[in-house]
Scaffold this active site. Structure first.
Site, mmCIF file in Angstrom:
data_model
loop_
_atom_site.group_PDB
_atom_site.id
_atom_site.type_symbol
_atom_site.label_atom_id
_atom_site.label_comp_id
_atom_site.label_asym_id
_atom_site.label_seq_id
_atom_site.Cartn_x
_atom_site.Cartn_y
_atom_site.Cartn_z
ATOM 1 N N TYR A 1 1.059 -1.914 -2.973
ATOM 2 C CA TYR A 1 1.820 -1.319 -1.879
ATOM 3 C C TYR A 1 1.423 0.147 -1.714
ATOM 4 C CZ TYR A 1 5.798 0.498 0.779
ATOM 5 O OH TYR A 1 6.584 1.120 1.716
ATOM 6 N N SER B 1 5.761 5.941 3.380
ATOM 7 C CA SER B 1 6.678 5.870 2.242
ATOM 8 C C SER B 1 6.343 7.002 1.292
ATOM 9 C CB SER B 1 6.495 4.520 1.532
ATOM 10 O OG SER B 1 7.085 4.528 0.248
#
Length: 298
Positions: free
Chosen positions: A159, A146
Site C-alpha cells: 500500500y 495517505s
C-alpha cells in the site's frame, strides 16, 4: 464565488471519503459526477442513495459507472461528463484500497492489482481528463494519498509503495502542467476509520509469514489501531472543498490532514526545499511556475 458551472468528477464514491466529498461539493453548488464500479450490482444501494439525496435536496449530483482499472470504463465516464457539461474543472482521484500484510506474503499478481488501482488508475484518469483541461486552459488534479505515501509502515508495504509512486507522479504533474494553468495537489489523510477498513486485503500467500515471530502480528495491530480512530472523515471532504476554492496557483502541493503527528509535515517541508534546489540546479525553475491561462475555475 459562484460554483454552479464548475464540474467535478470524483472516483470511488460508494463510501468513505469519496461519498462525503461528492455530497459536500454538491451541496456547495458544484456539478458533481460521483463515480464507482458496478452501479447496477454490488454498489447499486450506494448509487441509489446518492440519487435520492440529489432528488431530495435538488443537487447537481449524478452517479456514473467507472472502474479506474479499465480503459474503456474511464474513457466512457469522462466522455459522458464532457459531452454533458463541456468541461471538467476538477478531478478527485479518490478510488483506492489497501493490502495490509507482510510484504513477502503478497504474491506478484496481488501486488499488481494494488498498483493497478492506486497508481495506474490515477495515471489512467489523469491522462483521460487532461485533454479537456488543456483545451479549457484550467483544471485541478486532486490526489487522495495517505500518510502512508510518505512513511514506510511495516505491514503496509505494498500500500505504501503504491501511494509513494502516486505521490511522485502527482508532483511531476505539478511541475509539468503549471505553465498550462493546471494544478496538481496531494492530500495526505492520517488515520480515519472509514469503510475502506472493511475492504483491506491480506496477503494471498500467508505461508510466507512463517518465521517472522511477533512481526507477523503487526498487520492486525495496525488495523486495530487505525480502526479505533475517532477522527471525523468529514474533515477530508471539508479540506477538499477548501483546496478547490483556493485560487488556482495559490494551492499548496501537499496537504496533511488528521491524526498521525507532525512527522509527515516535517518531511513535506524539507522535500519542498530540496525539490526547489533540484529545479534550480537543472535550470528549469521558471518553466515549472504556475501561469493562469483563463479566468475559469480550477
Amino acid at each position: 464565488m459562484l460554483n454552479t458551472n464548475q464540474v467535478v468528477l470524483v472516483t470511488g464514491t460508494s463510501s468513505g471519503f469519496g461519498r462525503l466529498i461528492a455530497e459536500t461539493l454538491a451541496r456547495k453548488n458544484y456539478q458533481v459526477f460521483a463515480t464507482m464500479r458496478d452501479v447496477n450490482g454490488r454498489n447499486s444501494t450506494a448509487a441509489r442513495e446518492l440519487r435520492e439525496i440529489a432528488a431530495r435536496e435538488s443537487l447537481s449530483l449524478q452517479t456514473l459507472e467507472l472502474d479506474v482499472t479499465k480503459d474503456f470504463s474511464v474513457e466512457s465516464a469522462v466522455s459522458k461528463t464532457v459531452l454533458q457539461c463541456g468541461r471538467i474543472d476538477v478531478l478527485v482521484n479518490n478510488a483506492g484500497y489497501g493490502i495490509m500484510d507482510l510484504a513477502e506474503s503478497v504474491p506478484l499478481a496481488q501486488a499488481q492489482r494494488q498498483f493497478d488501482v492506486n497508481f495506474f488508475g490515477v495515471l489512467r484518469m489523469n491522462r483521460t481528463v487532461l485533454p479537456a483541461m488543456k483545451r479549457q486552459g484550467s483544471g485541478l488534479l486532486l490526489h487522495v494519498s495517505s500518510g502512508g505515501g510518505r512513511l514506510a509502515i511495516p505491514g503496509m508495504g505494498l500500500y505504501c509503495a503504491s501511494k509513494f509512486a502516486m505521490e511522485a507522479l502527482a508532483e511531476v504533474y505539478r511541475y509539468e502542467l503549471a505553465s498550462l494553468g493546471i494544478d496538481s495537489v496531494i492530500l495526505e489523510p492520517g488515520a480515519y476509520a472509514t469503510p475502506i477498513m472493511e475492504k483491506l486485503e491480506l496477503g494471498e500467500d500467508p505461508g510466507r509469514k512463517n518465521g517472522y515471530g511477533k512481526m507477523a502480528q503487526v498487520p492486525e495491530k495496525l488495523k486495530a489501531t487505525i480502526g479505533s480512530s475517532r477522527a471525523n472523515p468529514q474533515e477530508i471532504a471539508d479540506i477538499v472543498l477548501q483546496i478547490i476554492e483556493t485560487p488556482a496557483g495559490r494551492r499548496q502541493l501537499r496537504y496533511r490532514m488528521g491524526p498521525g503527528g507532525p512527522g509527515v509535515q516535517r518531511i513535506n517541508t524539507l522535500t519542498d526545499e530540496v525539490q526547489a534546489q533540484m529545479l534550480e540546479a537543472f535550470g528549469i525553475s521558471e518553466v515549472t511556475k504556475f501561469k493562469a491561462r483563463t479566468s475559469g475555475a480550477g
